[in-house]
Design a protein around this motif. Structure first.
Motif, PDB file in Angstrom:
ATOM      1  N   THR A   1       0.853  -1.184   0.000  1.00 38.52           N
ATOM      2  CA  THR A   1       0.000   0.000   0.000  1.00 38.52           C
ATOM      3  C   THR A   1       0.888   1.232   0.000  1.00 38.52           C
ATOM      4  O   THR A   1       2.114   1.126  -0.013  1.00 38.52           O
ATOM      5  N   SER A   2       0.273   2.402   0.074  1.00 35.60           N
ATOM      6  CA  SER A   2       1.051   3.640   0.017  1.00 35.60           C
ATOM      7  C   SER A   2       1.487   4.125   1.394  1.00 35.60           C
ATOM      8  O   SER A   2       1.790   5.299   1.574  1.00 35.60           O
TER       9      SER A   2
ATOM     10  N   GLU B   1       7.507   1.503  -4.699  1.00 37.80           N
ATOM     11  CA  GLU B   1       7.950   0.643  -3.594  1.00 37.80           C
ATOM     12  C   GLU B   1       8.163  -0.798  -4.068  1.00 37.80           C
ATOM     13  O   GLU B   1       9.114  -1.469  -3.659  1.00 37.80           O
TER      14      GLU B   1
ATOM     15  N   GLU C   1      -2.189   8.546  -7.205  1.00 34.03           N
ATOM     16  CA  GLU C   1      -0.919   8.817  -6.524  1.00 34.03           C
ATOM     17  C   GLU C   1      -0.534   7.663  -5.606  1.00 34.03           C
ATOM     18  O   GLU C   1       0.649   7.334  -5.485  1.00 34.03           O
ATOM     19  N   GLN C   2      -1.522   7.046  -4.966  1.00 32.54           N
ATOM     20  CA  GLN C   2      -1.219   5.866  -4.150  1.00 32.54           C
ATOM     21  C   GLN C   2      -0.631   4.771  -5.026  1.00 32.54           C
ATOM     22  O   GLN C   2       0.373   4.150  -4.675  1.00 32.54           O
TER      23      GLN C   2
ATOM     24  N   ASP D   1       3.813   5.068   4.340  1.00 39.74           N
ATOM     25  CA  ASP D   1       5.208   5.472   4.450  1.00 39.74           C
ATOM     26  C   ASP D   1       5.850   4.614   5.544  1.00 39.74           C
ATOM     27  O   ASP D   1       5.455   4.700   6.709  1.00 39.74           O
TER      28      ASP D   1
ATOM     29  N   GLN E   1       0.198   7.646   2.533  1.00 38.51           N
ATOM     30  CA  GLN E   1       0.462   8.782   1.657  1.00 38.51           C
ATOM     31  C   GLN E   1      -0.654   8.921   0.623  1.00 38.51           C
ATOM     32  O   GLN E   1      -1.203   7.929   0.159  1.00 38.51           O
ATOM     33  N   HIS E   2      -0.983  10.140   0.278  1.00 36.53           N
ATOM     34  CA  HIS E   2      -1.981  10.470  -0.743  1.00 36.53           C
ATOM     35  C   HIS E   2      -3.354   9.865  -0.440  1.00 36.53           C
ATOM     36  O   HIS E   2      -3.945   9.185  -1.282  1.00 36.53           O
TER      37      HIS E   2
ATOM     38  N   ARG F   1       2.966   5.479  -6.018  1.00 40.47           N
ATOM     39  CA  ARG F   1       3.864   5.242  -4.882  1.00 40.47           C
ATOM     40  C   ARG F   1       4.068   3.742  -4.648  1.00 40.47           C
ATOM     41  O   ARG F   1       5.165   3.282  -4.357  1.00 40.47           O
ATOM     42  N   ILE F   2       2.990   2.976  -4.775  1.00 45.41           N
ATOM     43  CA  ILE F   2       3.072   1.527  -4.581  1.00 45.41           C
ATOM     44  C   ILE F   2       3.980   0.894  -5.622  1.00 45.41           C
ATOM     45  O   ILE F   2       4.847   0.073  -5.285  1.00 45.41           O
TER      46      ILE F   2
END
Length: 136
Positions: free
Chosen positions: A35-36, A60, A52-53, A38, A45-46, A56-57
């Motif tokens: 997941t997003s 990662e 945006e999630q 942090d 996040q987001h 970011r995922i």
């Protein structure tokens, strides 16, 4: 005997539930549902943007794959779990931006409920590191 390598982060759920972000055995890399969140702060996040999630995922996921010796071209399968119908285009767009030129096998499941309400998407990935698999 083939060695198992593990990639762990500071994500609080990894320690709480006893799993690794990613595991490699031989040429195979399996990335856990991501997941997003942090890892340093435990904050999602987001929380207002599924797109945006997802970006970011995927970042990662690639960090984990690269830490275990793989790269983007090694990604063979992606599984995406999305909370609501309205967000499938955003997740699909993030997938295409990250892997569109590679075209991994993919599954998207809608209607997921996550451990935190602000999580809109969770993604898993599998990779096969080609230099070991094909001997190149």
């Amino acid at each position: 005997m083939t060695q198992t390598q593990r990639y762990v982060t500071a994500n609080p759920y990894e320690a709480q539930f006893g799993y690794s972000r990613a595991v490699r055995r031989g040429p195979f890399i399996f990335v856990s549902g991501t997941t997003s969140i942090d890892p340093a702060t435990g904050v999602v996040q987001h929380p207002e943007s599924t797109y945006e999630q997802a970006l970011r995922i995927f970042s990662e996921i690639m960090r984990a794959i690269e830490a275990l010796g793989g790269n983007r071209q090694d990604v063979m399968r992606v599984r995406m779990f999305v909370a609501v119908d309205e967000d499938i285009d955003d997740v699909g767009r993030a997938l295409k931006e990250n892997f569109g030129d590679i075209g991994p096998a993919a599954t998207m499941i809608v209607g997921a409920q996550f451990v935190r309400a602000e999580m809109k998407v969770e993604i898993e990935a599998d990779a096969i590191v080609s230099d070991m698999y094909y001997g190149t």
